[in-house]
Design a protein around this motif. Sequence first.
Motif, mmCIF file in Angstrom:
data_model
loop_
_atom_site.group_PDB
_atom_site.id
_atom_site.type_symbol
_atom_site.label_atom_id
_atom_site.label_comp_id
_atom_site.label_asym_id
_atom_site.label_seq_id
_atom_site.Cartn_x
_atom_site.Cartn_y
_atom_site.Cartn_z
ATOM 1 N N ASP A 195 0.828 -1.204 0.000
ATOM 2 C CA ASP A 195 0.000 0.000 0.000
ATOM 3 C C ASP A 195 0.864 1.257 0.000
ATOM 4 O OD1 ASP A 195 -2.427 -1.265 -0.092
ATOM 5 O OD2 ASP A 195 -2.738 -1.263 2.078
ATOM 6 N N VAL A 196 1.923 1.238 0.792
ATOM 7 C CA VAL A 196 2.788 2.415 0.902
ATOM 8 C C VAL A 196 3.699 2.547 -0.317
ATOM 9 C CG1 VAL A 196 4.610 3.520 2.250
ATOM 10 C CG2 VAL A 196 2.720 2.365 3.422
ATOM 11 N N SER A 197 4.388 1.466 -0.649
ATOM 12 C CA SER A 197 5.369 1.532 -1.748
ATOM 13 C C SER A 197 4.712 1.815 -3.090
ATOM 14 C CB SER A 197 6.155 0.224 -1.831
ATOM 15 O OG SER A 197 5.311 -0.862 -2.189
ATOM 16 N N SER A 198 3.547 1.245 -3.337
ATOM 17 C CA SER A 198 2.893 1.412 -4.641
ATOM 18 C C SER A 198 2.389 2.827 -4.867
ATOM 19 C CB SER A 198 1.725 0.426 -4.773
ATOM 20 O OG SER A 198 0.725 0.689 -3.813
ATOM 21 N N ASN A 199 2.298 3.611 -3.807
ATOM 22 C CA ASN A 199 1.874 5.004 -3.941
ATOM 23 C C ASN A 199 3.049 5.977 -4.060
ATOM 24 O OD1 ASN A 199 -1.215 5.550 -3.538
ATOM 25 N ND2 ASN A 199 -0.727 3.856 -2.172
ATOM 26 N N ILE A 200 4.231 5.556 -3.616
ATOM 27 C CA ILE A 200 5.376 6.461 -3.583
ATOM 28 C C ILE A 200 6.397 6.167 -4.672
ATOM 29 C CG2 ILE A 200 7.327 7.266 -2.199
ATOM 30 C CD1 ILE A 200 5.678 6.683 0.304
ATOM 31 N N SER A 201 6.833 4.926 -4.759
ATOM 32 C CA SER A 201 7.974 4.579 -5.598
ATOM 33 C C SER A 201 7.572 3.952 -6.932
ATOM 34 C CB SER A 201 8.880 3.602 -4.844
ATOM 35 O OG SER A 201 8.176 2.408 -4.540
ATOM 36 N N THR A 202 8.537 3.913 -7.839
ATOM 37 C CA THR A 202 8.345 3.171 -9.077
ATOM 38 C C THR A 202 8.543 1.692 -8.770
ATOM 39 O OG1 THR A 202 10.687 3.242 -9.682
ATOM 40 C CG2 THR A 202 9.299 5.088 -10.395
ATOM 41 N N LYS A 203 8.237 0.851 -9.737
ATOM 42 C CA LYS A 203 8.385 -0.588 -9.528
ATOM 43 C C LYS A 203 9.845 -0.956 -9.288
ATOM 44 C CE LYS A 203 6.402 -4.877 -11.283
ATOM 45 N NZ LYS A 203 5.587 -5.490 -12.363
ATOM 46 N N GLU A 204 10.754 -0.336 -10.030
ATOM 47 C CA GLU A 204 12.185 -0.620 -9.860
ATOM 48 C C GLU A 204 12.686 -0.129 -8.511
ATOM 49 O OE1 GLU A 204 14.242 -2.428 -11.678
ATOM 50 O OE2 GLU A 204 12.460 -2.954 -12.832
ATOM 51 N N GLU A 205 12.224 1.039 -8.093
ATOM 52 C CA GLU A 205 12.632 1.565 -6.779
ATOM 53 C C GLU A 205 12.116 0.664 -5.667
ATOM 54 O OE1 GLU A 205 12.717 6.344 -7.891
ATOM 55 O OE2 GLU A 205 10.894 5.410 -7.074
ATOM 56 N N ASP A 206 10.893 0.175 -5.835
ATOM 57 C CA ASP A 206 10.317 -0.732 -4.841
ATOM 58 C C ASP A 206 11.151 -2.004 -4.729
ATOM 59 O OD1 ASP A 206 8.543 -1.856 -3.009
ATOM 60 O OD2 ASP A 206 7.309 -2.738 -4.579
ATOM 61 N N LYS A 207 11.596 -2.532 -5.862
ATOM 62 C CA LYS A 207 12.428 -3.736 -5.855
ATOM 63 C C LYS A 207 13.747 -3.483 -5.122
ATOM 64 C CE LYS A 207 10.678 -5.869 -10.119
ATOM 65 N NZ LYS A 207 11.011 -6.276 -11.507
ATOM 66 N N GLN A 208 14.344 -2.326 -5.362
ATOM 67 C CA GLN A 208 15.600 -1.993 -4.694
ATOM 68 C C GLN A 208 15.416 -1.874 -3.186
ATOM 69 O OE1 GLN A 208 18.214 1.077 -6.429
ATOM 70 N NE2 GLN A 208 16.833 1.119 -8.197
ATOM 71 N N ILE A 209 14.361 -1.187 -2.793
ATOM 72 C CA ILE A 209 14.100 -1.019 -1.354
ATOM 73 C C ILE A 209 13.803 -2.367 -0.704
ATOM 74 C CG2 ILE A 209 12.537 0.014 0.338
ATOM 75 C CD1 ILE A 209 12.129 2.320 -1.667
ATOM 76 N N SER A 210 13.008 -3.181 -1.387
ATOM 77 C CA SER A 210 12.656 -4.504 -0.849
ATOM 78 C C SER A 210 13.879 -5.396 -0.716
ATOM 79 C CB SER A 210 11.622 -5.188 -1.755
ATOM 80 O OG SER A 210 10.426 -4.443 -1.800
ATOM 81 N N PHE A 211 14.843 -5.224 -1.622
ATOM 82 C CA PHE A 211 16.045 -6.064 -1.594
ATOM 83 C C PHE A 211 17.042 -5.594 -0.536
ATOM 84 C CE2 PHE A 211 20.373 -7.110 -2.986
ATOM 85 C CZ PHE A 211 20.272 -8.479 -3.106
ATOM 86 N N PHE A 212 17.360 -4.304 -0.555
ATOM 87 C CA PHE A 212 18.397 -3.786 0.339
ATOM 88 C C PHE A 212 17.895 -3.483 1.755
ATOM 89 C CE2 PHE A 212 20.073 -2.627 -3.898
ATOM 90 C CZ PHE A 212 21.321 -3.249 -3.822
ATOM 91 N N SER A 213 16.586 -3.289 1.904
ATOM 92 C CA SER A 213 16.039 -2.974 3.229
ATOM 93 C C SER A 213 15.041 -4.032 3.700
ATOM 94 C CB SER A 213 15.355 -1.601 3.193
ATOM 95 O OG SER A 213 16.238 -0.598 2.753
ATOM 96 N N ALA A 214 15.165 -5.239 3.179
ATOM 97 C CA ALA A 214 14.199 -6.305 3.498
ATOM 98 C C ALA A 214 14.118 -6.578 4.997
ATOM 99 C CB ALA A 214 14.574 -7.580 2.748
#
Length: 259
Positions: A195-214
């Motif tokens: 809900d939060v990521s899909s409103n703020i970041s692009t899909k690629e940015e979301d992937k990066q955040i999910s990977f490095f800040s998992a």
Amino acid sequence: MSEKNILLLSIKDFLTPKMLKYSVLPLVISLIVMYILFFIIAGIGIEQLGTLQLQSSQTTIENGIPHTESIDAKLEGSAIIQFLMSYAITSWLATFFIYAIGGFLTIYISIFVAVIIIGFLTPFILRELQARHYMDVEMIGHSNILYSIFLALKWAATMILLFILLIPFYFIPLINIVALNIPLYYFFHKMLTFDVSSNISTKEEDKQISFFSANSLRVKTLALYLISLVPFAIFFGAVFYVIYLGHTYFTEVKKIRNI
């Protein structure tokens, strides 16, 4: 921004008049839904007591010859409740188990309902955060209604599957507490972060955040989930959860975009 500053800023934002107004809607809707569900669940529990077959036998001796009489009694529906309630100990136990189980399920369902409801308010909450603190961060987003519904159904199905697969662990003391919470935490984590990521970041940015800040995200959502297990906490805290994770994602997006 340090984690301490994010937390303090989230609390400060949550206590603003506008955010407190946002908190009223999920609170009222959730309480109405939970009130109805609690009594439905408790009512089903009473009905599912089904029927009780009572058998008793009495042996008497007449003229040196034993005679045995058997008595069968069948209690159905409200009759079994009357039977249980006619004795203090059975009355207390029946009431305790029915409402304890009802209350337990109500807390779990309340988390599920609150997560769904807060999803509709997330864009408004995040835009307010952007206006207050992140005017330099564009909310690009990467989702649509159909895709969101598809993911919600997918995660709900996975949650149900996990509930089924973990059944053997429900009978092991202490481990059952963890096993019972894993499926719902999975759904809670997925829905809230999406809900939060899909409103703020692009899909690629979301992937990066999910990977490095998992791990960091899991720790945060786990802490929020544990707070939600406190009765009524989810009703008041749902908006705060979005604010807290919103600050986290805005901060990470700024780093990625070098703003």
